[in-house]
Design an enzyme around this catalytic site. Structure first.
Site, mmCIF file in Angstrom:
data_model
loop_
_atom_site.group_PDB
_atom_site.id
_atom_site.type_symbol
_atom_site.label_atom_id
_atom_site.label_comp_id
_atom_site.label_asym_id
_atom_site.label_seq_id
_atom_site.Cartn_x
_atom_site.Cartn_y
_atom_site.Cartn_z
ATOM 1 N N LYS A 1 19.571 -10.292 61.624
ATOM 2 C CA LYS A 1 20.792 -11.136 59.143
ATOM 3 C C LYS A 1 20.781 -12.719 59.896
ATOM 4 O O LYS A 1 21.442 -13.110 58.752
ATOM 5 C CB LYS A 1 21.533 -9.696 59.362
ATOM 6 C CG LYS A 1 21.286 -9.048 58.461
ATOM 7 C CD LYS A 1 20.745 -9.005 57.508
ATOM 8 C CE LYS A 1 20.073 -7.068 57.227
ATOM 9 N NZ LYS A 1 19.696 -6.980 55.992
ATOM 10 N N GLU B 1 27.062 -8.050 50.645
ATOM 11 C CA GLU B 1 27.448 -6.890 50.833
ATOM 12 C C GLU B 1 26.587 -6.110 51.798
ATOM 13 O O GLU B 1 26.460 -7.073 52.849
ATOM 14 C CB GLU B 1 26.751 -6.266 49.730
ATOM 15 C CG GLU B 1 24.631 -6.378 49.835
ATOM 16 C CD GLU B 1 24.293 -7.744 50.206
ATOM 17 O OE1 GLU B 1 24.784 -8.428 49.980
ATOM 18 O OE2 GLU B 1 23.294 -8.292 51.399
ATOM 19 N N SER C 1 13.994 -5.542 64.556
ATOM 20 C CA SER C 1 15.066 -6.066 64.089
ATOM 21 C C SER C 1 16.808 -6.429 64.082
ATOM 22 O O SER C 1 17.529 -6.899 63.599
ATOM 23 C CB SER C 1 15.024 -5.611 62.344
ATOM 24 O OG SER C 1 15.521 -4.577 62.237
HETATM 25 C C1 LIG Z 1 18.952 -3.757 61.761
HETATM 26 C C2 LIG Z 1 18.217 -3.835 60.552
HETATM 27 N N1 LIG Z 1 17.017 -3.981 60.225
HETATM 28 C C3 LIG Z 1 16.941 -4.153 59.134
HETATM 29 C C4 LIG Z 1 17.273 -3.823 58.045
HETATM 30 C C5 LIG Z 1 17.662 -3.388 56.681
HETATM 31 O O1 LIG Z 1 16.862 -5.109 55.258
HETATM 32 P P1 LIG Z 1 16.241 -5.440 55.722
HETATM 33 O O2 LIG Z 1 14.557 -4.748 55.173
HETATM 34 O O3 LIG Z 1 16.334 -6.664 54.618
HETATM 35 O O4 LIG Z 1 15.161 -5.967 56.595
HETATM 36 C C6 LIG Z 1 19.431 -3.970 58.523
HETATM 37 C C7 LIG Z 1 20.338 -4.393 57.289
HETATM 38 O O5 LIG Z 1 20.943 -3.425 57.509
HETATM 39 C C8 LIG Z 1 19.544 -3.824 59.474
HETATM 40 O O6 LIG Z 1 20.604 -3.890 60.006
#
Ligand SMILES: Cc1ncc(COP(=O)(O)O)c(C=O)c1O
Lengths: 394, 267
Positions: free
Chosen positions: A85, A107, A374
């Site tokens: 993020k 948000e 992620s």
């Molecule tokens: C670690 C992590 N991965 C994925 C996501 C999902 O978001 P996005 O699909 O935009 O990557 C989030 C959202 O809060 C997150 O904190």
């Protein structure tokens, strides 16, 4: 004229009150994305502050255990604040600074985007207010304290389903009351144009690095790139620079909750239909009258009834595939990666790990999978413990 | 200027006629709050009490332009199993008893998912005269333009305090009436309206004769008087929905009294 289209998806379906604010962001972004000084400043922040480039780690034990394709993990969990993020937030916060804004609102679902926004606000001297559904402030309580520690004000959203979609509603509402000094740092590749494009550009650093890293380590491209999909920002970031490489499969993992045949899921591609909501035309979980469905996932970050318009288009054109992953599969992958590699992934990212565990054994040993981790899983440890505890009594 | 007036003449329809010789009072309520039978009764009572046009909200799960009062009405209506089809049936019943112009207010998704052409066709059949779609800006109007036109409905143009350099572009296309949003933010009762409405209305007047009605935040007769000195009509939503929230099924008489009072305050 409609702007920001991905095939039939995208657009700018937003109240007139916000149109000039959105056009202002669009114009500023058009200008600064081609400004070498802006890009240099952003790169410096990403590298020296957020800790980029993130590592591409060869998961040797996982590879040996699964006995198929070679698995590499793109370690977005090692970024400052613990997830991808921050890539988007630093970009938007820098842009907001250039636009003369003094206040950031956002948000958050899991709290990772809120923490990243609060962090950038502290760093760059913005006022900061975060909107988070009550359901999520309960399951991610630590992140609420973290945001407050960073100087942000956290608003608990009690309308609707009290999760991510309602937090988005409330942040849009807040933005309409105060546009002059405020920028809305949207946290994913969703919303009205230019957000899906701008957030994708800021996140595409993931695949820019990963592509160069895998070519350096292996001298060839991966057979598949796997990422979890909520709104879709980490996934589009991980996919983007591989889109022209037709031989690379791009696989997004959406949250199937208790299963796509139950009412408790957030599997937009598997179960959704075309709609217009949160500023964009895309796929949404909804009923026959266009009422947005309450969705469910163990993962607060994937608990969203829509998907970014570029993913909807990648699905339509079959350039990317989307698979549903249940809570149970994600929790098993969460534990598996922790034990096997000593890496505790975010429960969101565990959805991608889960699919790699299914796919790798079906592939040849000379094939490569890149899984985007992620985020890190510290925030989820308590919730997973509760999940396990509940199972004992079932 | 001549061209504009001529163009407007052709467009003159049921909605703009309510502004022809008087200031108009426009009332909003959410369909199905607390029940569709009551909504029907409330609409007929407000018509009898002097309302000139009724905006009927089709409830939506995520009304992002609404404040807490109307949002709660949306939730109540949806919990009472209100659907778009049932609302069409209610409108058809009202049309047997009243000719008051009726306009739907709803979000793009309920229209799009129902099927845009099917929706406007059903509107025409039921006797709806126009639609207000808060999340459909000028840039995306193509989504409904043809369907609305072929079924003879006005798509009401919204102009906001932040519209600035967009005002004339928006106003040029406007038919029926222009919905001038009085204040920033979402719907809800406000004690004070700070926007320079006179300046915005002057900008609008340069390009169109389409009547201008002001809404968002208006609740008291004093506010209605002040606004009606500037504009062609006054729109009241949250104050009406609040009466319904408070009195529920027994709201008919208080609504009637309120509309009488507000209508009398217009100058
Ligand atoms: C670690 C992590 N991965 C994925 C996501 C999902 O978001 P996005 O699909 O935009 O990557 C989030 C959202 O809060 C997150 O904190």
């Amino acid at each position: 004229m409609s702007k920001g289209k991905y095939g039939i998806h995208g657009g700018q379906y937003t109240p007139e009150t916000l149109m000039n604010a959105i056009i202002e962001v669009e114009k500023a972004y058009e200008h600064y994305k081609n400004d070498p000084a802006f890009q240099a400043e952003l790169t410096e922040l990403l590298n020296d502050y957020a800790g980029r480039p993130s590592r591409l780690y060869y998961a040797k034990k996982m590879t040996a255990d699964l006995g198929g394709a070679k698995i590499y993990l793109k370690r977005e969990d090692l970024n400052h604040t613990g997830s991808h993020k921050i890539n988007n937030v630093l970009g938007q916060a820098l842009l907001a600074k250039k636009m003369g804004k003094t206040r950031l609102i956002a948000e958050t679902g899991a709290g990772q985007h809120g923490v990243a926004t609060a962090t950038a606000a502290a760093l760059m001297g913005f006022e900061c207010e975060i909107f988070m559904g009550k359901e999520d402030t309960d399951r991610q309580a630590l992140n609420v304290f973290r945001m407050e520690l960073l100087g942000a004000k956290v608003h608990v959203v009690t309308s609707g389903t009290m999760t991510l979609k309602d937090a988005v509603n409330e942040t849009f509402r807040e933005w309409t009351t105060r546009v002059d000094d405020t920028h809305y740092v949207l946290g994913s590749v969703m919303g009205p144009h230019p957000f899906p494009e701008m957030v994708r550009d800021f996140q595409s650093v993931i695949s820019k690095e990963a592509r160069a890293q895998i070519l350096e380590k292996e001298g060839r491209l991966p057979s598949a790139v796997i990422a979890c999909v909520g709104g879709g920002s980490n996934a589009i970031g991980a996919f983007y620079n591989f889109i022209p490489d037709a031989e690379v499969r791009l696989i997004g993992c959406e949250a199937a909750g208790k299963g796509v045949d139950t009412a408790l899921h957030a599997a937009t591609i598997a179960k959704g239909s075309l709609g217009i909501f949160h500023g964009m035309k895309s796929y949404f979980c909804q009923d026959e009258y266009g009422q947005i469905a309450p969705v469910y996932s163990i993962s607060a970050g994937l608990d969203y009834p829509g998907i970014g318009p570029e993913h909807a288009h990648l699905h339509d054109t079959k350039r990317a595939e989307y698979v549903p992953i249940t809570d149970d599969e994600a929790v098993a992958a969460f534990e598996y990666l922790s034990r096997t590699e000593g890496i505790i992934p975010a429960i969101e990212s565990a959805h991608a790990i889960a699919h790699a565990m299914v796919l790798a054994p079906t592939m040849r040993k000379d094939e490569i999978i890149i899984v985007n981790v992620s985020g890190r899983g510290d925030k989820d440890v308590a919730a997973i413990a509760r999940y396990k505890g509940e199972n004992i009594y079932e | 200027m001549n061209n504009i007036v001529a163009a407007n003449k052709i467009e003159t329809n049921k909605i703009s006629q309510i502004f022809a010789d008087k200031k108009a009072f426009i009332a909003f309520l959410t369909a199905g709050d607390p029940s569709l039978a009551k909504t029907e009764e409330f609409i007929l009572a407000m018509d009898a009490a002097g309302a000139d046009l009724i905006e009927i909200g089709i409830p939506f799960s995520d009304p992002i332009a609404e404040g807490p009062v109307i949002e709660a009405a949306n939730e109540r209506a949806l919990s009472a199993s209100t659907t778009t089809d049932k609302i069409f049936a209610m409108v058809a019943r009202i049309r047997e008893k009243s000719t008051i112009p009726l306009v739907f207010l709803t979000y793009m998704n309920p229209i799009f998912v129902y099927g845009t052409e099917r929706f406007f066709s059903a509107c025409e059949k039921a006797g709806i005269n126009g639609v207000i779609i808060p999340d459909l800006p000028f840039e995306e109007k193509g989504e409904v333009r043809e369907a609305a036109k072929s079924h003879g409905l006005d798509v009401i143009t919204l102009i906001a305090p932040t519209s600035q350099d967009r005002i004339q572009m928006l106003a040029k296309e406007a038919t029926g009436f222009i919905y001038l949003v009085s204040s920033m933010g979402v719907t809800g009762v406000r004690s004070e309206i700070k926007t320079d409405l006179a300046a915005i209305i002057a900008d609008i007047r340069q390009v169109t004769q389409t009547p201008v009605a002001v809404g968002f935040g208006i609740a008291t007769p004093e506010q209605a008087t002040t606004i009606s000195q500037l504009a062609d009509g006054v729109i009241v939503g949250s104050a009406i929905v609040r009466i319904i929230a408070e009195h529920g099924a027994a709201a008919t008489a208080p609504l009637s009294d309120y509309v009488h009072m507000m209508k009398a305050a217009l100058v």
